[in-house]
Design a protein around this motif. Structure first.
Motif, PDB file in Angstrom:
ATOM      1  N   SER A   1     -24.267 -18.043  26.233  1.00 54.78           N
ATOM      2  CA  SER A   1     -23.507 -17.522  25.098  1.00 54.78           C
ATOM      3  C   SER A   1     -23.139 -16.052  25.288  1.00 54.78           C
ATOM      4  O   SER A   1     -22.249 -15.532  24.609  1.00 54.78           O
TER       5      SER A   1
ATOM      6  N   VAL B   1     -16.892 -15.612  29.980  1.00 57.27           N
ATOM      7  CA  VAL B   1     -16.217 -16.860  30.333  1.00 57.27           C
ATOM      8  C   VAL B   1     -17.077 -18.005  29.812  1.00 57.27           C
ATOM      9  O   VAL B   1     -18.293 -17.878  29.706  1.00 57.27           O
ATOM     10  N   GLY B   2     -16.456 -19.115  29.481  1.00 52.23           N
ATOM     11  CA  GLY B   2     -17.198 -20.220  28.900  1.00 52.23           C
ATOM     12  C   GLY B   2     -18.056 -20.959  29.913  1.00 52.23           C
ATOM     13  O   GLY B   2     -17.742 -21.012  31.106  1.00 52.23           O
ATOM     14  N   ALA B   3     -19.132 -21.557  29.416  1.00 56.08           N
ATOM     15  CA  ALA B   3     -20.005 -22.340  30.283  1.00 56.08           C
ATOM     16  C   ALA B   3     -19.245 -23.494  30.932  1.00 56.08           C
ATOM     17  O   ALA B   3     -19.503 -23.853  32.088  1.00 56.08           O
ATOM     18  N   ASP B   4     -18.273 -24.068  30.212  1.00 56.01           N
ATOM     19  CA  ASP B   4     -17.493 -25.171  30.776  1.00 56.01           C
ATOM     20  C   ASP B   4     -16.670 -24.707  31.977  1.00 56.01           C
ATOM     21  O   ASP B   4     -16.504 -25.451  32.953  1.00 56.01           O
ATOM     22  N   GLU B   5     -16.156 -23.481  31.901  1.00 58.17           N
ATOM     23  CA  GLU B   5     -15.379 -22.956  33.021  1.00 58.17           C
ATOM     24  C   GLU B   5     -16.276 -22.738  34.235  1.00 58.17           C
ATOM     25  O   GLU B   5     -15.887 -23.038  35.373  1.00 58.17           O
TER      26      GLU B   5
ATOM     27  N   SER C   1     -14.645  -9.381  30.557  1.00 56.11           N
ATOM     28  CA  SER C   1     -13.972 -10.626  30.904  1.00 56.11           C
ATOM     29  C   SER C   1     -13.545 -10.615  32.369  1.00 56.11           C
ATOM     30  O   SER C   1     -13.778 -11.582  33.106  1.00 56.11           O
TER      31      SER C   1
END
Length: 388
Positions: free
Chosen positions: A351, A355-359, A268
């Protein structure tokens, strides 16, 4: 074995029998590098890796300062305008770089010369042999590297070592997750870095007179202003790809290059620091491009994959570079011999990110808006480039 910047400098001086490292202020990065490396409690293998990188930079720097003293004429006058490729990592910059390098009128540094641009004056030139042995060991440690980034001792390679002379380089982050180093790097002025880079280009131009240097490094995206100030002759090309896809691919790469030399990784923190680095560099890029609107030829990943020969032709045209019949034929041969996936399929995806793709999308929102990625994300399949 702990890393110590003074011990590294002493060892580099002993190896080369040279002492002058030039501007002491630009060695601050070495101290930051060593401190940051020790903070992550590296394994023995990690320390060896970082030590070898730092030693290479120091040895090269000693040789460069000596050349500036003994051969000052080499560093005067203009350069044959170099073609320099940049863009976020994993956007097709390597493929494009090697396409342009196929032109017999051009010269791109093979890995062995990129790592050791100046031979030792007092001994037989064994640069290629030594770099080849080091690469063989690296490939044993990092299985499957060629699927992600094909590399060989004689293939054109990034100019990371010539960019690292002031110890401001992404090279070190790709080797080890040094969080403090990234924080420091993003705050630095790049003027001295690119003055040093210009000096290296003079050395390389003198070694290959009459040929146009073809260079490549993603980290140029954060130094466009300083690069063009130091090397006004430069002809720049920037490659663009959906930033989420590019970021996921880069994380896959550094998980290989970092993960094999450290005991464990906080994925992370690693992914967020990588995002901080790339997004921060892209912010600098966008700011520079507002002030330098006509300095760069833009290329899209999908058009490069779909028709690389046409992309090369457009770059020659827009940068007013002569493309001979021999160049056209050499480029066509290279493209035929190097289809996508030649070294195996590199599998990765958003995936897999910590960290998320939106971030990621949010951090690159301005870039996506500027270059047309604000809609659905691309895949590895070719699609029509959007207008900028």
């Amino acid at each position: 074995m702990r890393l110590d910047h003074e011990e590294l400098i002493d060892e580099a001086r002993r190896r080369t029998s040279l002492s002058d490292l030039g501007d002491a202020d630009s060695l601050t990065g070495l101290q930051v590098l060593v401190r940051s490396a020790e903070e992550v409690r590296p394994t023995f293998a990690s320390r060896v890796s970082v030590r070898q990188l730092a030693m290479s930079i120091l040895v090269n720097r000693l040789a460069l300062v000596d050349a500036q003293r003994t051969s000052p004429d080499v560093f005067r006058g203009p350069l044959v305008p170099p073609l320099i490729v940049t863009g976020l990592p994993r956007t097709g910059t390597t493929f494009l770089h090697r396409i342009l390098a196929a032109d017999p009128a051009h010269y791109a540094l093979p890995l062995w010369e990129a790592m050791r641009p100046i031979p030792a004056a007092d001994r037989k030139d064994r640069r290629r042999l030594r770099v080849g042995l080091g690469l063989a060991v690296r490939k044993l440690m990092i299985r499957g590297l060629d699927r992600i980034h094909p590399i060989s001792v004689d293939a054109p390679e990034e100019d990371l070592f010539t960019l690292g002379g002031t110890f401001q380089s992404w090279l070190f982050w790709q080797a080890l997750p040094m969080y403090g180093y990234v924080d420091w790097y993003l705050r630095q002025d790049r003027a001295a870095k690119y003055q040093n880079y210009r000096a290296w280009l003079h050395v390389l131009q003198a070694a290959h007179p009459g040929r146009r240097l073809v260079l490549k490094a993603p980290e140029h995206i954060g130094g466009i202003t300083e690069l063009l100030h130091a090397v006004p002759e430069a002809r720049l090309v920037q490659v663009h790809r959906d930033p989420v896809t590019a970021f996921a691919s880069f994380i896959s790469l550094i998980s290989h290059t970092q993960g094999k030399v450290i005991g464990g990784t906080d994925t992370s923190r690693r992914d967020r620091t990588t995002l901080q680095l790339l997004a921060g560099e892209m912010e600098r890029n966008l700011d520079a491009r507002e002030r330098l609107p006509d300095a760069i030829v833009d290329v899209y990943y999908d058009e490069l994959v779909a028709d690389p020969i046409a992309v090369a032709r457009r770059i020659y045209h827009e940068h007013d570079v002569q493309q001979s019949d021999a160049a056209q034929a050499a480029i066509e041969r290279f493209v035929r011999a190097n289809p996508q996936g030649k070294h195996g399929v590199h599998r990765y995806g958003a995936s897999d990110l910590a960290v998320g793709a939106d971030e990621v999308s949010s951090r690159f929102a301005a870039y996506s808006q500027r270059f047309g990625f604000a809609g659905p994300r691309d895949t590895d399949q070719p699609q029509r480039p959007r207008a900028t």
